[in-house]
Every structure is written in C-alpha cells, then in structure tokens.
Design a protein around this motif. Structure first.
Motif, PDB file in Angstrom:
ATOM      1  N   VAL A 132     -63.039  -8.860 -45.510  1.00  0.00           N
ATOM      2  CA  VAL A 132     -64.121  -9.813 -45.233  1.00  0.00           C
ATOM      3  C   VAL A 132     -64.061 -10.297 -43.777  1.00  0.00           C
ATOM      4  CG1 VAL A 132     -62.906 -11.916 -46.008  1.00  0.00           C
ATOM      5  CG2 VAL A 132     -65.393 -11.799 -46.190  1.00  0.00           C
ATOM      6  N   GLY A 133     -62.878 -10.162 -43.191  1.00  0.00           N
ATOM      7  CA  GLY A 133     -62.727 -10.557 -41.790  1.00  0.00           C
ATOM      8  C   GLY A 133     -61.869 -11.795 -41.591  1.00  0.00           C
ATOM      9  N   LYS A 134     -60.948 -12.042 -42.495  1.00  0.00           N
ATOM     10  CA  LYS A 134     -60.131 -13.255 -42.403  1.00  0.00           C
ATOM     11  C   LYS A 134     -59.347 -13.324 -41.096  1.00  0.00           C
ATOM     12  CE  LYS A 134     -58.103 -12.495 -46.304  1.00  0.00           C
ATOM     13  NZ  LYS A 134     -58.959 -11.340 -46.631  1.00  0.00           N
ATOM     14  N   ARG A 155     -52.339  -8.183 -36.590  1.00  0.00           N
ATOM     15  CA  ARG A 155     -53.303  -9.228 -36.879  1.00  0.00           C
ATOM     16  C   ARG A 155     -53.168 -10.393 -35.886  1.00  0.00           C
ATOM     17  NH1 ARG A 155     -53.442 -11.435 -42.094  1.00  0.00           N
ATOM     18  NH2 ARG A 155     -55.525 -10.714 -42.621  1.00  0.00           N
ATOM     19  N   ASP A 184     -74.092 -10.383 -38.089  1.00  0.00           N
ATOM     20  CA  ASP A 184     -74.446  -9.859 -36.768  1.00  0.00           C
ATOM     21  C   ASP A 184     -75.153  -8.520 -36.933  1.00  0.00           C
ATOM     22  OD1 ASP A 184     -72.210  -8.052 -37.290  1.00  0.00           O
ATOM     23  OD2 ASP A 184     -70.873  -9.588 -36.478  1.00  0.00           O
ATOM     24  N   GLU A 193     -53.740 -19.002 -44.895  1.00  0.00           N
ATOM     25  CA  GLU A 193     -54.585 -17.866 -45.270  1.00  0.00           C
ATOM     26  C   GLU A 193     -54.115 -17.262 -46.581  1.00  0.00           C
ATOM     27  OE1 GLU A 193     -55.801 -13.401 -43.721  1.00  0.00           O
ATOM     28  OE2 GLU A 193     -53.938 -14.297 -43.062  1.00  0.00           O
ATOM     29  N   PRO A 247     -60.002  -8.768 -49.129  1.00  0.00           N
ATOM     30  CA  PRO A 247     -59.557  -7.963 -47.993  1.00  0.00           C
ATOM     31  C   PRO A 247     -60.762  -7.298 -47.325  1.00  0.00           C
ATOM     32  CG  PRO A 247     -58.180  -7.527 -49.913  1.00  0.00           C
ATOM     33  CD  PRO A 247     -59.321  -8.389 -50.379  1.00  0.00           C
ATOM     34  N   ASN A 256     -69.479 -14.220 -43.339  1.00  0.00           N
ATOM     35  CA  ASN A 256     -69.058 -13.621 -42.068  1.00  0.00           C
ATOM     36  C   ASN A 256     -69.834 -12.314 -41.837  1.00  0.00           C
ATOM     37  OD1 ASN A 256     -67.442 -13.369 -39.731  1.00  0.00           O
ATOM     38  ND2 ASN A 256     -65.996 -12.052 -40.820  1.00  0.00           N
ATOM     39  N   THR A 294     -59.781 -11.684 -38.306  1.00  0.00           N
ATOM     40  CA  THR A 294     -60.691 -11.747 -37.147  1.00  0.00           C
ATOM     41  C   THR A 294     -61.263 -13.158 -37.034  1.00  0.00           C
ATOM     42  OG1 THR A 294     -61.304  -9.485 -37.752  1.00  0.00           O
ATOM     43  CG2 THR A 294     -62.616 -10.542 -36.043  1.00  0.00           C
ATOM     44  N   SER A 323     -70.390 -14.920 -37.180  1.00  0.00           N
ATOM     45  CA  SER A 323     -69.847 -13.616 -36.821  1.00  0.00           C
ATOM     46  C   SER A 323     -68.518 -13.850 -36.121  1.00  0.00           C
ATOM     47  CB  SER A 323     -70.803 -12.871 -35.885  1.00  0.00           C
ATOM     48  OG  SER A 323     -70.123 -11.753 -35.331  1.00  0.00           O
ATOM     49  N   ALA A 324     -67.462 -13.404 -36.773  1.00  0.00           N
ATOM     50  CA  ALA A 324     -66.133 -13.600 -36.188  1.00  0.00           C
ATOM     51  C   ALA A 324     -65.954 -12.719 -34.955  1.00  0.00           C
ATOM     52  CB  ALA A 324     -65.058 -13.278 -37.228  1.00  0.00           C
ATOM     53  N   THR A 325     -66.706 -11.607 -34.900  1.00  0.00           N
ATOM     54  CA  THR A 325     -66.524 -10.722 -33.748  1.00  0.00           C
ATOM     55  C   THR A 325     -67.292 -11.213 -32.523  1.00  0.00           C
ATOM     56  OG1 THR A 325     -68.129  -9.252 -34.794  1.00  0.00           O
ATOM     57  CG2 THR A 325     -65.846  -8.567 -34.891  1.00  0.00           C
TER      58      THR A 325
END
Ligand code: GDP
Length: 281
Positions: free
Chosen positions: A61-63, A103, A199, A149, A59, A196, A65, A235-237
């Motif tokens: 980690v950015g799944k 989400r 950035d 997921e 939780p 992930n 996103t 980078s997911a963002t």
C-alpha cells in the motif's frame, strides 16, 4: 552497560544507546529483564510527551514510502520523530518479501529521526511484546512523534490501536476493502483513512474510493472520542496531500485534549499495559 549509562545516553537522545536500550527490553534473558524493568522505572517520569501514531495497511500500500515522506515533513517542522518499524529481513507477508529493498533510507539519514526496525515481524506484523516499552524509551529520549508501523494482518492492529493516540489506515485507490484484505473491524478502529497512490491515472479512482469509504464510515456508530474519521487522499511518492495528514492528526490531538478524551484513552491504555507487562514477566 549499566542503567545510569543507559539513562544518561537516553537523556542525550543518543541513538546508539537508545537502540541498545530497546534491545535490552526486548531480551528474554532473566538478568536483562530485571535490568530492563529497573530502567523503565527510572525513566517513567520522562515519558508520555509525544504524539503516538499507529500506521497500518496491506503490504504494498506504500507504508514505508508514506512514512518516509510524512516523516520528513514532520522533522522539517522541527519535531523529532521515532519510527518503530518492521524489519525487512525478518518479515514475509502474504507472499511479498519486504527484504528486497532498503526501507526509509532517506529518513534514516535525518538527524531528527530515529528508526528502529523490530526483529519479530511474523504473526504480529511487526509489533513485538515490547513495543510499548520501546515507545516509553523513545519518549524519554525526547521524541515528539512516535510512529508504530504494522502490516495489516488483523491481530497486530488491535495491539497497536491499544498503544497509540491516533490510528491511521492506509488504503489503495480503486480496490474494494475486501480486495484489500482489510477487515471492517480495522476500518472501525481507524481515526483516519488515507488513500495513498492518488497520483497519475489513479487520481479518479482514489476520489471514488474516498467517496465510498466516507459512505461506509457513516454506517459505523459514532466514536467514543467524538471524532469523525476523515478520509483523505495522498501520494507518498509526489508528496501531494501529506501535509493534510499531519494537519488531521494535530487537529485530532487538539480536539481530544480539550475534550479530555486524549488523557482518558492514555490512562486506560496504561492500565492494560501494566497488567500485560507484569503478566509477561
Ligand atoms: P509497503 O509494503 O506498504 O511498505 O509499501 P512500499 O512503501 O514498499 O510501496 C510499495 C510500492 O508502491 C513501491 O513500489 C512504491 O514505490 C509504490 N508506492 C508507494 N507509495 C506510492 C504513491 O504514493 N504513488 C505511487 N504511484 N506509488 C507508490
């Protein structure tokens, strides 16, 4: 709804029908199970034509996103994507409450994406006993990519590994794997490791982590698939590195299809799947 109505709606890729069909197969009522079994039988010839991807990670980690950014890339390439995900209202994991935010809001609005949150997070980290059947329904509805997921809790990874073609592990930069609560066994199951949040100030740490994981992977025995697990950063963002993740998966599919491993793995998964399905009835 009758099964011909379900079939018709699924064939038209009607989301509402697809959602109802998944609810039907998840139902524990005996009448529903009978109908669900018949429906699955009826659509079985229309299944199998997707790339099934499992995504896991602790939780935070950015799944979600990552799936949103990655999902938008997938649909921008003309693919249709279904995401079987964790219901934020039903899951509490390791002290983090996922329900405090919506989400994958953007992806949910994408006409080429279908997002199905699973109601039973709990011990199986979002994977229900009917996730496989949900994959079948999504395939019959013509989805090209299916993402499943799961939260990195252990048990659910094994379950998901056994139902997908490619298993992706998301990691954080900087933290050692023990800190991240990821067991070695899960790393060993992964077809790709993606660090992930590479950035800003994290870039250096992410590259260090990449080198460490590459080293650690060398110690594992070679995979049966003949595939060497890559370690990537993204980078997911801001979207950096996301395209390389898709390229990696498509390369894996091409390589394992030409070596026939893809079909072999599918066949052995299907065999176990049938056993489990009938055991549960
Ligand atoms: P999940 O619990 O694994 O689904 O993680 P989330 O997608 O909810 O992300 C957890 C937090 O990390 C959120 O505050 C995100 O905005 C943040 N986050 C996710 N991906 C990235 C990223 O690539 N870079 C940075 N800097 N933050 C990220």
């Amino acid at each position: 709804m009758t099964n011909p109505e379900f079939q018709d709606g699924i064939e038209r890729a009607d989301r509402i029908t697809l959602g109802k069909a998944i609810t039907l197969i998840e139902s524990t009522r005996v009448e529903d199970q009978t109908q669900a079994g018949e429906l699955l039988n009826a659509i079985t010839t229309k299944t199998g034509n997707s790339i099934r991807v499992g995504i896991t990670g602790v939780p935070g980690v950015g799944k979600s996103t990552f799936i949103e950014t990655f999902g938008k890339l997938i649909t921008s390439k003309g693919y249709k994507l279904a995401v079987l995900t964790i219901d934020p209202t039903s899951t509490r994991t390791k002290g983090s409450i996922l329900g405090d935010k919506t989400r994958m809001e953007d992806l949910a609005k994408d006409p080429n994406a279908f997002i199905r949150p699973s109601a039973s997070g709990g011990t199986l980290g979002g994977v229900t006993s009917r996730t496989r059947e949900s994959i079948m329904l999504c395939e019959a509805a013509g989805f090209d990519f299916i993402i499943v997921e799961t939260v990195g809790v252990g048990q659910s990874e094994v379950a998901v590994r056994n139902m997908v073609d490619f298993f992706l592990l998301l990691m954080l930069p900087g933290a050692g794997d023990e800190l991240q609560g990821i067991k070695k066994g899960i790393m060993e199951m992964a077809d790709g490791l993606v660090i992930n949040k590479a950035d800003g100030d994290n870039i250096k740490k992410a590259n260090q982590a990449k080198a460490e994981y590459q080293q650690a992977l060398h110690l594992f025995p070679p995979a049966e698939s003949g595939w060497t697990t890559p370690v990537l950063t993204c980078s997911a963002t801001d979207g950096t590195g996301i395209e390389s993740v898709l390229d990696m998966i498509l390369k894996y599919v091409a390589q394992t299809k030409s070596s026939n491993y893809f079909e072999t793995q599918r066949a052995s998964q299907a065999k176990n799947w049938l056993h489990e399905y009938f055991d549960q009835l």
